[in-house]
Design a protein around this motif. Structure first.
Motif, PDB file in Angstrom:
ATOM      1  N   ALA A  69       0.837  -1.205   0.000  1.00 12.21           N
ATOM      2  CA  ALA A  69       0.000   0.000   0.000  1.00 12.21           C
ATOM      3  C   ALA A  69       0.872   1.256   0.000  1.00 12.21           C
ATOM      4  CB  ALA A  69      -0.913  -0.009   1.220  1.00 12.21           C
ATOM      5  N   VAL A  73       0.974   4.119  -3.075  1.00 12.59           N
ATOM      6  CA  VAL A  73       0.642   5.545  -2.926  1.00 12.59           C
ATOM      7  C   VAL A  73       1.857   6.423  -3.262  1.00 12.59           C
ATOM      8  CG1 VAL A  73      -0.129   7.331  -1.310  1.00 12.59           C
ATOM      9  CG2 VAL A  73      -1.157   5.057  -1.217  1.00 12.59           C
ATOM     10  N   SER A  76       2.293   6.613  -6.946  1.00  9.30           N
ATOM     11  CA  SER A  76       1.206   7.118  -7.795  1.00  9.30           C
ATOM     12  C   SER A  76       1.533   8.542  -8.262  1.00  9.30           C
ATOM     13  CB  SER A  76      -0.124   7.094  -7.037  1.00  9.30           C
ATOM     14  OG  SER A  76      -0.110   8.072  -6.024  1.00  9.30           O
ATOM     15  N   ASN A  78      -0.224  11.262  -8.304  1.00  8.98           N
ATOM     16  CA  ASN A  78      -0.750  12.425  -7.587  1.00  8.98           C
ATOM     17  C   ASN A  78      -0.332  12.544  -6.123  1.00  8.98           C
ATOM     18  OD1 ASN A  78      -2.266  10.149  -7.344  1.00  8.98           O
ATOM     19  ND2 ASN A  78      -4.234  11.179  -7.193  1.00  8.98           N
ATOM     20  N   PHE A  79       0.322  11.494  -5.581  1.00  7.28           N
ATOM     21  CA  PHE A  79       0.792  11.599  -4.196  1.00  7.28           C
ATOM     22  C   PHE A  79       2.290  11.339  -4.145  1.00  7.28           C
ATOM     23  CE2 PHE A  79      -3.629   9.985  -3.665  1.00  7.28           C
ATOM     24  CZ  PHE A  79      -4.157  11.110  -3.072  1.00  7.28           C
ATOM     25  N   LYS A  80       2.955  11.996  -3.216  1.00  5.62           N
ATOM     26  CA  LYS A  80       4.383  11.702  -3.092  1.00  5.62           C
ATOM     27  C   LYS A  80       4.739  11.142  -1.718  1.00  5.62           C
ATOM     28  CE  LYS A  80       5.783  11.629  -6.916  1.00  5.62           C
ATOM     29  NZ  LYS A  80       5.802  10.212  -7.236  1.00  5.62           N
ATOM     30  N   PHE A  81       3.768  11.101  -0.827  1.00  7.65           N
ATOM     31  CA  PHE A  81       4.020  10.409   0.450  1.00  7.65           C
ATOM     32  C   PHE A  81       2.753   9.683   0.884  1.00  7.65           C
ATOM     33  CE2 PHE A  81       4.664   9.766   4.990  1.00  7.65           C
ATOM     34  CZ  PHE A  81       5.896   9.138   4.943  1.00  7.65           C
ATOM     35  N   ALA A  82       2.947   8.525   1.514  1.00 11.28           N
ATOM     36  CA  ALA A  82       1.806   7.684   1.886  1.00 11.28           C
ATOM     37  C   ALA A  82       1.455   7.887   3.357  1.00 11.28           C
ATOM     38  CB  ALA A  82       2.138   6.224   1.608  1.00 11.28           C
ATOM     39  N   LEU A 159       7.382   2.406  -9.618  1.00 12.78           N
ATOM     40  CA  LEU A 159       6.993   1.007  -9.454  1.00 12.78           C
ATOM     41  C   LEU A 159       7.095   0.591  -7.981  1.00 12.78           C
ATOM     42  CD1 LEU A 159       8.958  -0.573 -12.433  1.00 12.78           C
ATOM     43  CD2 LEU A 159       6.482  -0.331 -12.272  1.00 12.78           C
ATOM     44  N   PRO A 160       6.392  -0.467  -7.590  1.00 10.17           N
ATOM     45  CA  PRO A 160       6.602  -1.021  -6.241  1.00 10.17           C
ATOM     46  C   PRO A 160       7.862  -1.894  -6.263  1.00 10.17           C
ATOM     47  CG  PRO A 160       4.847  -2.226  -7.363  1.00 10.17           C
ATOM     48  CD  PRO A 160       5.331  -1.188  -8.331  1.00 10.17           C
ATOM     49  N   CYS A 163       8.230  -5.002  -3.926  1.00 14.82           N
ATOM     50  CA  CYS A 163       7.332  -6.103  -4.330  1.00 14.82           C
ATOM     51  C   CYS A 163       7.839  -6.754  -5.615  1.00 14.82           C
ATOM     52  CB  CYS A 163       5.914  -5.593  -4.563  1.00 14.82           C
ATOM     53  SG  CYS A 163       5.148  -4.880  -3.110  1.00 14.82           S
ATOM     54  N   LYS A 164       8.301  -5.927  -6.534  1.00 11.26           N
ATOM     55  CA  LYS A 164       8.681  -6.442  -7.855  1.00 11.26           C
ATOM     56  C   LYS A 164       9.982  -7.231  -7.824  1.00 11.26           C
ATOM     57  CE  LYS A 164       9.267  -5.184 -12.681  1.00 11.26           C
ATOM     58  NZ  LYS A 164       8.976  -4.221 -13.737  1.00 11.26           N
ATOM     59  N   LEU A 192      11.444 -12.171 -14.851  1.00 15.51           N
ATOM     60  CA  LEU A 192      11.091 -11.689 -13.511  1.00 15.51           C
ATOM     61  C   LEU A 192      10.512 -12.824 -12.665  1.00 15.51           C
ATOM     62  CD1 LEU A 192      10.934  -9.220 -11.635  1.00 15.51           C
ATOM     63  CD2 LEU A 192       8.627  -8.826 -12.473  1.00 15.51           C
TER      64      LEU A 192
ATOM     65  N   GLU B  30      -6.009   8.749  -0.314  1.00 16.36           N
ATOM     66  CA  GLU B  30      -5.002   7.698  -0.536  1.00 16.36           C
ATOM     67  C   GLU B  30      -5.600   6.296  -0.501  1.00 16.36           C
ATOM     68  OE1 GLU B  30      -1.737   8.117   2.164  1.00 16.36           O
ATOM     69  OE2 GLU B  30      -1.375  10.189   1.612  1.00 16.36           O
ATOM     70  N   VAL B  33      -6.387   4.864  -3.838  1.00  9.57           N
ATOM     71  CA  VAL B  33      -5.221   4.374  -4.581  1.00  9.57           C
ATOM     72  C   VAL B  33      -4.891   2.949  -4.127  1.00  9.57           C
ATOM     73  CG1 VAL B  33      -2.772   4.758  -5.095  1.00  9.57           C
ATOM     74  CG2 VAL B  33      -4.301   6.710  -4.813  1.00  9.57           C
ATOM     75  N   VAL B  34      -4.920   2.756  -2.793  1.00  6.93           N
ATOM     76  CA  VAL B  34      -4.643   1.425  -2.235  1.00  6.93           C
ATOM     77  C   VAL B  34      -5.685   0.428  -2.736  1.00  6.93           C
ATOM     78  CG1 VAL B  34      -4.516   0.085  -0.085  1.00  6.93           C
ATOM     79  CG2 VAL B  34      -3.530   2.366  -0.177  1.00  6.93           C
ATOM     80  N   GLU B  44       3.477  -6.945 -10.697  1.00  2.13           N
ATOM     81  CA  GLU B  44       4.838  -6.854 -10.152  1.00  2.13           C
ATOM     82  C   GLU B  44       4.992  -7.787  -8.956  1.00  2.13           C
ATOM     83  OE1 GLU B  44       2.842  -4.148 -10.358  1.00  2.13           O
ATOM     84  OE2 GLU B  44       3.781  -2.649 -11.649  1.00  2.13           O
TER      85      GLU B  44
END
Lengths: 284, 49
Positions: A69, A73, A76, A78-82, A159-160, A163-164, A192, B30, B33-34, B44
């Motif tokens: 999660a 975020v 993404s 539009n957001f730079k911190f979760a 990218l995550p 996770c990747k 991968l 947020e 998005v999650v 991924e």
């Protein structure tokens, strides 16, 4: 102390913990239809994070992985911190610290079970063990926060990366089953999947020999919770005046913590083995 | 219980701060998005893309 004695001393606490681990893993992966059909749960509960490392692409998962999660975020456009995921981790961490690792993490449970497989010589510690345990903090900072934040495409999406490229839980809990049931996914397999399968195989093999190698060296979720261990509301306390210094607690600890020295060490996953082993019951 | 609360003041304050920060994230949207990420198979995560 031989391994049989070690297991006997951790027996009572271990059984209670195992029951809760299994129950929690079942509760948070209770979309059983998903396992049969090879599909994932798409209901509203997926808005919520679960405390442990539980890939949201596991067919049974009814909640979201907080590390996934956070990357979603941060990465993404539009957001730079979760704030949502960070606040959640802060809340859970301040309440119970790494109790989550010991009791509420499905991937921790899998590693616990793998360690039960007999092996010629289990490895408790090795040269460089302490240093290697810092790796999880580097992974948290680089792969979970910095890379999704700064290594972005033209739209500003990251990218995550954890996770990747690193997390074997997604391959085990989601990848294998989904690929088995889904023909179109089988056709898309590439380097991968091979890389992640190798990582998963290494994690499984190491888990037979070393107690919870993923939790000790790699897991960014454990890294976050470890910071909160000393201040958590539900943490261990020790009556130092009554402690005889016999060392029984340190001998049964599979995370190689000495509770008599620091009962809320960052590596303590609150498994309760030390409490159970203490002859004068000063850990509570 | 009172002893637990007294000895855990920092933990309680940090937990409350965590709730506030969570609320801040939810108010920014947020959670959506999650949700969007979680209800679709994360290629991924499973090692496909």
């Amino acid at each position: 102390m031989d391994r049989r004695n070690k297991d006997r001393q951790t027996g009572a606490a271990g059984k209670r913990r195992r029951m809760i681990q299994v129950l929690w893993a079942f509760l948070t992966n209770s979309y059983l239809v998903g396992f049969v059909q090879g599909k994932i749960y798409r209901g509203k509960l997926k808005n919520l994070c679960v405390p442990g490392l539980n890939c949201y692409s596991c067919p049974g998962a009814v909640g979201s992985c907080p590390i996934g999660a956070m990357q979603a975020v941060i990465g993404s456009w539009n957001f730079k911190f979760a704030f949502y995921a960070a606040g959640f981790l802060m809340f859970i961490g301040a309440l119970m610290g790494r109790f989550v690792c010991g009791w509420l993490c499905p991937f921790g449970l899998i590693q616990d079970l793998l360690y039960k497989i007999p092996f010629l010589r289990k490895i408790n510690t090795f040269k460089g063990d302490k240093l290697l345990r810092k790796l999880k903090y580097v992974i948290l900072l680089v792969f979970v926060i910095l890379l999704p934040m700064f290594l972005v495409d033209v739209l500003g999406q990251g990218l995550p990366y954890f996770c990747k490229f690193i997390c074997p839980a997604g391959t085990l809990e989601g990848g294998i089953l989904l690929v088995l049931f889904n023909e179109s996914m089988r056709g898309a397999l590439g380097w991968l999947y091979a890389w992640k399968s190798v990582l998963l195989a290494v994690t499984i093999l190491l888990s037979v020999v070393i107690y919870r190698p993923f939790c000790k060296y790699i897991c960014p979720l454990g890294a976050v919770y470890s910071v909160f261990n000393p201040i958590a509301v539900f943490r261990y306390r020790i009556d130092k005046e009554k402690c005889t210094g016999c060392g029984a607690c340190a001998r049964v600890c599979k995370m190689q913590v000495d509770p008599a020295k620091n009962v809320n060490h960052a590596e303590c996953i609150r498994c309760g083995a030390c409490k159970d082993a203490c002859p004068v019951k000063v850990i509570y | 219980m009172i002893r637990l609360i007294r000895s855990s003041r920092i933990g309680i304050i940090v937990a409350a701060a965590g709730l506030l920060i969570m609320g801040c994230g939810i108010s920014r949207g947020e959670m959506l998005v999650v949700f969007e990420k979680a209800v679709n198979i994360c290629m991924e995560c499973v090692g496909i893309g």
